[in-house]
Design an enzyme around this catalytic site. Structure first.
Site, PDB file in Angstrom:
ATOM      1  N   ASP A 178     -26.464 -36.187   9.395  1.00 53.88           N
ATOM      2  CA  ASP A 178     -25.298 -35.940   8.549  1.00 53.88           C
ATOM      3  C   ASP A 178     -24.213 -36.937   8.972  1.00 53.88           C
ATOM      4  OD1 ASP A 178     -26.952 -33.669   8.127  1.00 53.88           O
ATOM      5  OD2 ASP A 178     -25.204 -32.455   7.567  1.00 53.88           O
ATOM      6  N   LYS A 227     -22.884 -34.687   0.503  1.00 58.65           N
ATOM      7  CA  LYS A 227     -22.327 -33.495   1.138  1.00 58.65           C
ATOM      8  C   LYS A 227     -20.811 -33.503   0.984  1.00 58.65           C
ATOM      9  CE  LYS A 227     -22.044 -31.405   5.800  1.00 58.65           C
ATOM     10  NZ  LYS A 227     -22.522 -31.517   7.197  1.00 58.65           N
ATOM     11  N   LYS A 239     -25.132 -30.789  -0.685  1.00 55.87           N
ATOM     12  CA  LYS A 239     -24.812 -29.832   0.379  1.00 55.87           C
ATOM     13  C   LYS A 239     -23.310 -29.548   0.399  1.00 55.87           C
ATOM     14  CE  LYS A 239     -24.924 -29.171   5.426  1.00 55.87           C
ATOM     15  NZ  LYS A 239     -25.357 -29.733   6.728  1.00 55.87           N
TER      16      LYS A 239
END
Length: 318
Positions: A155, A218, A254
Site C-alpha cells: 500500500d 485506495k 479500497k
C-alpha cells in the site's frame, strides 16, 4: 475474466510527456459534485433484508484489511491481530477470515509467521507512509524491504505535493517504479483524497494511478481528518468501471479510514453493486481498510444468529 495486466502500453502516447499527461488528465470530464453526492446519499438509504444482511456481513468481513499502523505497534499486538484475522470469532468457526492484515514493513515478518498456511494476505504500507515525503530511493528501499519480508501486497502513498503542484509525471513515474519494486506483490495506490481538495482531482488521481499500473486504488491513509466517504468512493468506482470499459483491465478499490459500523460497510457494498456490479463483489477487487469495523460486524453477526446482542466481552479490544 478481465485482465489484471498493466494498461501502461495502451497509454504510451498519453504518458510520453508532462504536457501530454496534463492534457489527458485535465481533459477528463468534470465531476458534477452535487449529482455525485446526491447519488451516493441515495444509494446509502437502500435497506436490505435479513438474509441479504447476513450475506453482506460475511462478505464485508472477508473484504477487511485488518489494520494496525501505530508507532506503538508491538510484535505481540501484531500477532494477536493476525490471529484474529484468521479466526475472527473463536465461538463460530463458520466466520470468514479477513482478506489481509495491514502493518508497517518492520512487522511484516511477524504477521507472516502467524498467517502461514492461511488464506489471509499480509499487506504492508510503504513509500514513507503516511506523508510520502521521502526521496524515491528511500521509497523503493521501503518497498523492497516489505516484499523481502514476505508482503503479499504493498500500500503506497502518492506524493500529494507533486500532484497538487501539477507535476503529474513525477507521480506517474514514482508509481511505476514502486510497481516494479513490488515484484509479484499487488500494489494499492493511496491518494489521500482528503488532501486532494476537489472531486476533479480525485478523478485525475484515479486515472493516473490506474495508467501507472496500480492493482488497487485506495482513498486514504486513515491519518487525516477526511478519509473514505461514500461520494469519493463512488467516484473511484466509476473510474475503475470506465477504465475497464476502455482497456479491459480490472482494478480494485479500497476505501479506508472512518468505516466503523456494519451500517457503513453495507452502504459501501451497495455502492459497489450498483456502480460496478458483481465482478467487484469479491475481496480480490474490493477491500475495506479498517481496524474497528470487524468488531461491529461480529456483533451484528452474532445478533442475527441468536436474536440478541452479545455482552461487551464478546469481541476483543483492538
Amino acid at each position: 475474466m478481465p485482465t489484471t495486466a498493466s494498461a501502461a502500453p495502451a497509454f504510451a502516447d498519453v504518458t510520453a510527456s508532462e504536457n501530454a499527461l496534463r492534457r489527458f488528465l485535465h481533459g477528463l470530464p468534470g465531476v458534477d459534485a452535487v449529482g455525485l453526492e446526491a447519488r451516493a446519499a441515495s444509494l446509502g438509504t437502500r435497506s436490505i433484508k435479513t438474509t441479504a444482511k447476513a450475506y453482506a456481513i460475511d462478505l464485508a468481513i472477508s473484504m477487511i484489511d485488518l489494520t494496525t499502523l501505530e508507532g506503538a505497534d508491538t510484535p505481540g499486538k501484531v500477532r494477536a491481530l493476525a490471529a484474529k484475522a484468521v479466526n475472527p470469532d473463536p465461538t463460530d468457526r463458520t466466520t470468514p477470515t479477513t482478506a489481509a492484515v495491514c502493518v508497517y514493513p518492520d512487522m511484516v515478518a511477524t504477521a507472516k509467521e502467524v498467517l502461514k498456511g492461511s488464506a489471509v494476505k499480509v499487506a504492508s504500507v510503504a513509500t514513507a507512509f503516511p506523508a510520502g515525503r521521502a526521496a524515491l530511493p528511500v521509497k523503493l528501499a521501503d518497498t523492497r524491504d516489505a516484499v523481502a519480508a514476505g508482503a503479499d501486497e504493498i500500500d503506497m502513498v502518492i506524493d500529494r505535493g507533486a500532484f497538487l503542484a501539477g507535476n503529474y509525471m513525477k507521480v506517474y513515474e514514482e508509481i511505476r517504479a514502486v510497481k516494479d519494486a513490488s515484484g509479484e506483490a499487488r500494489l494499492k495506490v493511496i491518494f489521500e483524497t482528503g488532501e486532494l481538495s476537489t472531486y476533479d482531482n480525485i478523478r485525475r488521481a484515479s486515472w493516473l494511478g490506474m495508467m501507472a499500473g496500480a492493482d488497487f486504488i485506495k482513498t486514504s491513509t486513515g491519518k487525516v481528518a477526511v478519509n473514505a466517504t461514500p461520494a469519493n468512493t463512488l467516484l473511484m468506482l466509476e473510474a475503475v468501471r470506465d477504465f475497464r470499459a476502455q482497456t479491459g483491465v480490472q482494478i480494485g478499490v479500497k476505501p479506508a479510514g472512518g468505516i466503523r459500523t456494519t451500517k457503513d460497510a453495507v452502504k459501501f457494498l451497495v455502492l459497489v453493486n450498483e456502480t460496478v456490479g458483481e465482478d467487484w463483489l469479491d475481496n480480490h477487487w474490493f477491500r475495506f481498510g479498517a481496524s474497528s469495523l470487524l468488531n461491529d460486524l461480529l456483533m451484528q453477526r452474532q445478533k442475527l444468529a441468536t436474536g440478541r446482542y452479545s455482552g461487551p466481552d464478546y469481541v476483543t479490544v483492538d
